[in-house]
Scaffold this active site. Structure first.
Site, PDB file in Angstrom:
ATOM      1  N   ASP A  41      -9.050  -1.675  14.019  1.00 52.38           N
ATOM      2  CA  ASP A  41     -10.411  -1.675  13.492  1.00 52.38           C
ATOM      3  C   ASP A  41     -10.668  -2.859  12.562  1.00 52.38           C
ATOM      4  O   ASP A  41     -11.715  -2.945  11.932  1.00 52.38           O
ATOM      5  CB  ASP A  41     -10.697  -0.372  12.749  1.00 52.38           C
ATOM      6  N   ASP A  66       0.857  -1.189   0.000  1.00 55.11           N
ATOM      7  CA  ASP A  66       0.000   0.000   0.000  1.00 55.11           C
ATOM      8  C   ASP A  66       0.892   1.237   0.000  1.00 55.11           C
ATOM      9  O   ASP A  66       2.109   1.143   0.204  1.00 55.11           O
ATOM     10  CB  ASP A  66      -0.987   0.013   1.169  1.00 55.11           C
ATOM     11  N   HIS A  88      -8.650  -3.688   9.905  1.00 55.60           N
ATOM     12  CA  HIS A  88      -8.144  -3.530   8.537  1.00 55.60           C
ATOM     13  C   HIS A  88      -6.822  -4.280   8.349  1.00 55.60           C
ATOM     14  O   HIS A  88      -6.129  -4.595   9.313  1.00 55.60           O
ATOM     15  CB  HIS A  88      -7.996  -2.057   8.170  1.00 55.60           C
TER      16      HIS A  88
END
Length: 232
Positions: A128, A66, A130
């Site tokens: 969370d 990413d 991810h």
């Protein structure tokens, strides 16, 4: 899915290092994607001592999964962090580093396929749920490498540098599921509940990392605190 529970952060890091080095030691080109952030610091510290200037690991090529661009900065946050944590101190040849950027993300999956695919990927887990840049509410389990635009109203944690309107890129769930060996490392009690959700709960886009349960070669390395809420 194989779950390895180690006593503490140091033992977890050592196990992850050994798995990565085992992959890297094969007598062929190895394509590896590794995570930035705090969780892998111990892994890289040990690896640098072995990999730096060694002719045994010139076969390893690195890909970031990413990237978050920064205005007026030549490279994004992820690759900059990876250089600081590992590439520069390990003296990795620039020709073996293949950055994913907002400019080339549309070619990422084809590029990886032409290079032989990713042999291994080391990732962390967000609080969370991810993984990589696959965030709750923005992720579809059908995504290849894709671009996400920050709206400023995300229900998930957004770092200060990710201003409204900023676009970042990430390998999507389909791209990650194509990796031959997927390795997840998580430490600390604060992520124990999410570890249980993504490893032993239903597969749901509410917790994007839950899809990793379906990967055919998925190794999870936890310290005892991160594993404390799992059903043994």
């Amino acid at each position: 899915m194989k779950i390895i529970i180690e006593k503490d952060f140091e033992a977890m890091s050592e196990t992850a290092k050994n798995i990565l080095l085992g992959c890297m030691s094969q007598d062929k080109r190895i394509n590896l994607s590794i995570t930035a952030g705090n969780t892998p610091v111990g892994v890289y510290k040990s690896m640098i001592e072995i990999v730096k200037d060694s002719p045994n690991y010139t076969n390893v090529h690195y890909y970031n999964f990413d990237e978050i661009p920064v205005t007026d900065q030549a490279e994004g946050i992820t690759i900059t962090d990876l250089r600081k944590l590992y590439f520069t101190p390990a003296n990795i040849n620039e020709a073996n580093i293949h950055p994913l950027t907002v400019e080339n993300y549309a070619q990422q999956d084809r590029r990886l396929a032409m290079d032989g695919g990713l042999d291994a990927m080391l990732i962390g887990l967000g609080g969370d749920g991810h993984f990589c840049g696959n965030m709750p509410t923005t992720t579809s389990f059908e995504n290849l490498t894709y671009k996400v635009k920050v709206s400023g109203e995300e229900p998930w944690f957004v770092p200060d540098m990710m201003e409204k309107g900023l676009e970042f890129v990430t390998m999507g769930p389909v791209s990650v599921m194509r990796v031959k060996h997927l390795i997840l490392i998580v430490n600390g009690k604060k992520k124990a509940e999410m570890v249980k959700n993504v490893l032993q709960g239903p597969v749901t886009e509410e917790y994007p990392a839950s899809v990793l349960q379906l990967h055919p070669n998925f190794t999870v390395i936890l310290d005892e605190e991160a594993a404390s809420k799992l059903d043994r």
